[in-house]
Design an enzyme around this catalytic site. Structure first.
Site, mmCIF file in Angstrom:
data_model
loop_
_atom_site.group_PDB
_atom_site.id
_atom_site.type_symbol
_atom_site.label_atom_id
_atom_site.label_comp_id
_atom_site.label_asym_id
_atom_site.label_seq_id
_atom_site.Cartn_x
_atom_site.Cartn_y
_atom_site.Cartn_z
ATOM 1 N N LYS A 124 0.861 -1.193 0.000
ATOM 2 C CA LYS A 124 0.000 0.000 0.000
ATOM 3 C C LYS A 124 0.892 1.236 0.000
ATOM 4 O O LYS A 124 1.691 1.423 0.915
ATOM 5 C CB LYS A 124 -0.910 0.004 1.229
ATOM 6 C CG LYS A 124 -1.869 1.188 1.241
ATOM 7 C CD LYS A 124 -2.997 0.952 2.203
ATOM 8 C CE LYS A 124 -3.882 2.188 2.350
ATOM 9 N NZ LYS A 124 -4.957 1.976 3.326
ATOM 10 N N GLY A 137 -0.702 7.905 -5.578
ATOM 11 C CA GLY A 137 -0.358 6.495 -5.410
ATOM 12 C C GLY A 137 0.526 6.204 -4.210
ATOM 13 O O GLY A 137 0.946 5.064 -4.003
ATOM 14 N N ARG A 194 0.427 -5.434 3.223
ATOM 15 C CA ARG A 194 -0.726 -6.068 3.864
ATOM 16 C C ARG A 194 -0.835 -7.509 3.374
ATOM 17 O O ARG A 194 -0.434 -7.820 2.244
ATOM 18 C CB ARG A 194 -2.031 -5.384 3.492
ATOM 19 C CG ARG A 194 -1.996 -3.905 3.432
ATOM 20 C CD ARG A 194 -3.402 -3.375 3.425
ATOM 21 N NE ARG A 194 -3.943 -3.178 2.091
ATOM 22 C CZ ARG A 194 -4.959 -2.361 1.847
ATOM 23 N NH1 ARG A 194 -5.528 -1.712 2.843
ATOM 24 N NH2 ARG A 194 -5.409 -2.206 0.625
ATOM 25 N N ASP A 271 -16.425 -0.013 -0.903
ATOM 26 C CA ASP A 271 -15.109 -0.405 -1.427
ATOM 27 C C ASP A 271 -14.164 -0.767 -0.284
ATOM 28 O O ASP A 271 -13.074 -1.285 -0.531
ATOM 29 C CB ASP A 271 -14.500 0.713 -2.285
ATOM 30 C CG ASP A 271 -14.463 2.046 -1.563
ATOM 31 O OD1 ASP A 271 -15.536 2.511 -1.122
ATOM 32 O OD2 ASP A 271 -13.376 2.625 -1.429
HETATM 33 P P1 AMP Z 1 -9.927 5.088 0.697
HETATM 34 O O1 AMP Z 1 -10.811 6.208 1.159
HETATM 35 O O2 AMP Z 1 -8.545 5.125 1.266
HETATM 36 O O3 AMP Z 1 -10.557 3.759 0.843
HETATM 37 O O4 AMP Z 1 -9.694 5.319 -0.878
HETATM 38 C C1 AMP Z 1 -10.732 5.479 -1.795
HETATM 39 C C2 AMP Z 1 -10.166 5.413 -3.186
HETATM 40 O O5 AMP Z 1 -9.181 6.423 -3.385
HETATM 41 C C3 AMP Z 1 -9.503 4.091 -3.556
HETATM 42 O O6 AMP Z 1 -9.726 3.842 -4.916
HETATM 43 C C4 AMP Z 1 -8.031 4.383 -3.302
HETATM 44 O O7 AMP Z 1 -7.188 3.558 -4.045
HETATM 45 C C5 AMP Z 1 -7.932 5.834 -3.771
HETATM 46 N N1 AMP Z 1 -6.823 6.534 -3.130
HETATM 47 C C6 AMP Z 1 -6.736 6.965 -1.855
HETATM 48 N N2 AMP Z 1 -5.552 7.575 -1.634
HETATM 49 C C7 AMP Z 1 -4.871 7.535 -2.790
HETATM 50 C C8 AMP Z 1 -3.579 7.990 -3.215
HETATM 51 N N3 AMP Z 1 -2.744 8.633 -2.396
HETATM 52 N N4 AMP Z 1 -3.229 7.740 -4.495
HETATM 53 C C9 AMP Z 1 -4.048 7.099 -5.336
HETATM 54 N N5 AMP Z 1 -5.257 6.657 -5.018
HETATM 55 C C10 AMP Z 1 -5.672 6.873 -3.754
HETATM 56 MG MG MG Z 2 -10.214 1.986 0.375
#
Ligand code: AMP
Ligand code: MG
Length: 519
Positions: A124, A137, A194, A271
């Site tokens: 991650k 990312g 993870r 998700d």
């Molecule tokens: P989360 O709220 O962390 O579950 O993320 C929701 C979505 O945003 C998922 O598709 C994650 O992969 C994407 N996401 C969150 N943080 C980043 C990041 N720094 N770079 C790319 N995608 C992100």
């Molecule tokens: Mg997520």
């Protein structure tokens, strides 16, 4: 690592995206996209979980070798790895959000360990993928420490969860606007590896249903049943019904545990819901300090409080209903899906009764207990009583000579203690009378209560102290905390520094009271 046997079923049995570039796009007719981790400047191992290493047949020497940091920092691959990012969608804060996907998570492969178990390894913060949208990312050190520690803390508490093998500093900076107030600043970057039997989420199915890709949806369902639910048996139609029921039951089980230990996930979007009923995606989560059913740790959730502590059971049901909706086209009889959703409610209520009886030290839960239990929670809330200390204190109450003394330390405020002292004293009399009716052995009752009511939980301020030190270059607090969290139900010397209630300074401090999603 060199001896690992990979069996990468997800990429070998499900269709992938033919395109190899990282540019953001909608990925159709595929469950995943091939993508390599983006190398980092200077990967350095900060911490690892020995128990997870053992699951993967790795010894201390292998983990601390320079090769390990290279692989788990994203700079090298081991033979047999086939890195990919998964395509999924999701309902975020109650609304369909379309395609999301692994925007910064990259699976390296599925290891089959010596015991024949399947463990998927996922980095991650490993760099851009086609699902990164406008983000980078990457992950910051603070959120990576929180994910690393909480995954393991939850496991040791007996809560179903994804695990964490390693925490690797990248030697690179990541820009984050922690408070979303226009003050972005560079922060140290890190990558957590993870580990779980499967990282499939509700959203993996939802995205296919939303696109009307019924054929691939059916394929993914049958794949998931086959790979991740080997215990289910029967003809194809019964298998699918049993499978959805199993997801409902597992989810009920997970939520009961969250309520037991005082965990608030903070972002229960679909998700972030694992098909295996594992706690997944540790972001702005939190642990209840003073008991408050309305508390949410997530600043983004502050106005609606959709993901507040006491609302989690309903939200899980709502999320399961989203999944049921996504699966509907595969079920000729919708009643089957509804029956499993109803089963979620029944199982949760039953497990909650058992769990509540165990927390309060009753042999079993009878209907008359509800009033006593509700009154306890009401008092804990209005008097701002610490949830963890309350239940440990309760175990010390002598039912033949009950006194408020063993609960005194659970109070945060002297004025509230004085104000509610009499009501608590009365409650304790009723409680003691209830316990006496059980005729349980006092030592046994105490031991049983202490086996379900943790002494040490990963309070937000504890994680923040470990973060503050690590950001100054000292990861030792991460190790010390991990050690204490290994035996969360025991009174042990290594835990002593980590059992204290939230100190006053942490009440309003960012990272200790509220957290943003900016990770
Ligand atoms: P989360 O709220 O962390 O579950 O993320 C929701 C979505 O945003 C998922 O598709 C994650 O992969 C994407 N996401 C969150 N943080 C980043 C990041 N720094 N770079 C790319 N995608 C992100
Ligand atoms: Mg997520």
């Amino acid at each position: 690592m060199q001896n690992w046997r990979f069996e990468n079923r997800f990429v070998n049995e499900l269709p992938g995206d033919p395109e190899e570039s990282r540019h953001p796009r909608q990925v159709l007719n595929a469950c995943w996209s091939p993508v390599l981790p983006t190398p980092v400047a200077e990967p350095r191992l900060l911490a690892y979980a020995a128990e997870v290493a053992e699951l993967l047949d790795l010894n201390h020497e292998a983990i601390t070798s320079p090769a390990f940091a290279q692989v788990f920092g994203g700079n090298a691959l081991v033979r047999g790895m086939q890195p990919y990012a998964a395509c999924y969608g999701g309902h975020q804060f109650g609304h369909w959000a379309g395609q999301l996907g692994d925007g910064r998570a990259i699976t390296l492969g599925e290891v089959i360990n010596r015991a024949g178990e399947r463990w998927e390894l996922q980095l991650k913060g490993a760099g851009l993928t086609p699902y990164s949208r406008t983000a980078d990312g990457r992950a910051v050190l603070r959120s990576s420490i929180r994910e690393f520690l909480c995954s393991e803390a939850m496991h040791h508490l007996g809560v179903p969860t994804t695990r964490a093998l390693s925490l690797v500093a990248t030697g690179e900076e990541v820009i984050r606007d922690m408070f979303y107030d226009g003050h972005a600043r560079p922060e140290p970057g890190a990558i957590v590896c993870r580990v779980a039997p499967s990282f499939i989420r509700f959203g993996n199915f939802e995205i296919l249903a939303a696109r009307g890709d019924r054929e691939l949806l059916a394929q993914l369902v049958d794949f998931t049943i086959n790979r991740d639910f080997p215990e289910l048996e029967g003809d194809p139609a019964t298998l699918r019904s049993q499978w959805f029921e199993a997801i409902c039951v597992r989810t009920a089980h997970m939520i009961t545990h969250w309520m037991r230990v005082g965990f608030v996930h903070g972002v229960m979007n679909t998700d972030n819901m694992s098909i295996l009923g594992l706690t997944i995606d540790y972001g702005p989560y939190g642990w209840v300090d003073n008991f408050d059913p309305d508390w949410t740790p997530n600043t983004t959730d502050e106005s609606g409080r959709r993901y507040r502590f006491a609302h989690q059971p309903q939200i899980a049901h709502w999320n399961l209903a989203c999944l049921a909706g996504a699966l509907a086209s595969l079920f000729p009889d919708q009643q089957i899906l509804q029956a499993s959703l109803d089963r979620y409610v029944a199982v949760f209520l039953e497990e909650q009764r058992t769990m509540t009886a165990a927390k309060f030290g009753f042999k079993s839960f009878d209907e008359h207990d509800q009033a006593l239990v509700s009154e306890a929670y009401r008092l804990m809330q209005i008097a701002e009583v610490d949830m963890t200390w309350f239940f440990r204190g309760l175990a010390d109450i002598n039912p033949t000579a009950p006194s408020l003394e063993s609960l005194r330390e659970a109070f945060y405020r002297d004025d509230l203690f004085s104000r509610h002292e009499q009501t608590f004293a009365t409650w304790i009399q009723h409680y003691a009378a209830r316990v006496r009716r059980d005729h349980s052995d006092p030592a046994e009752r105490r031991a049983q209560m202490n086996a379900v009511n943790p002494r040490t939980v990963l309070r937000n301020y504890l994680a923040q102290q470990a973060i503050d030190l690590a950001e100054e270059g000292d990861p030792s607090r991460i190790h010390a905390l991990l050690d204490a969290l290994r035996r969360p139900y025991d009174d042990q010397p290594v835990s002593a520094p980590f059992i204290q209630k939230r100190p006053d300074w942490a009440r309003e401090r960012a990272g200790c009271s509220m957290l943003s999603c900016s990770s």
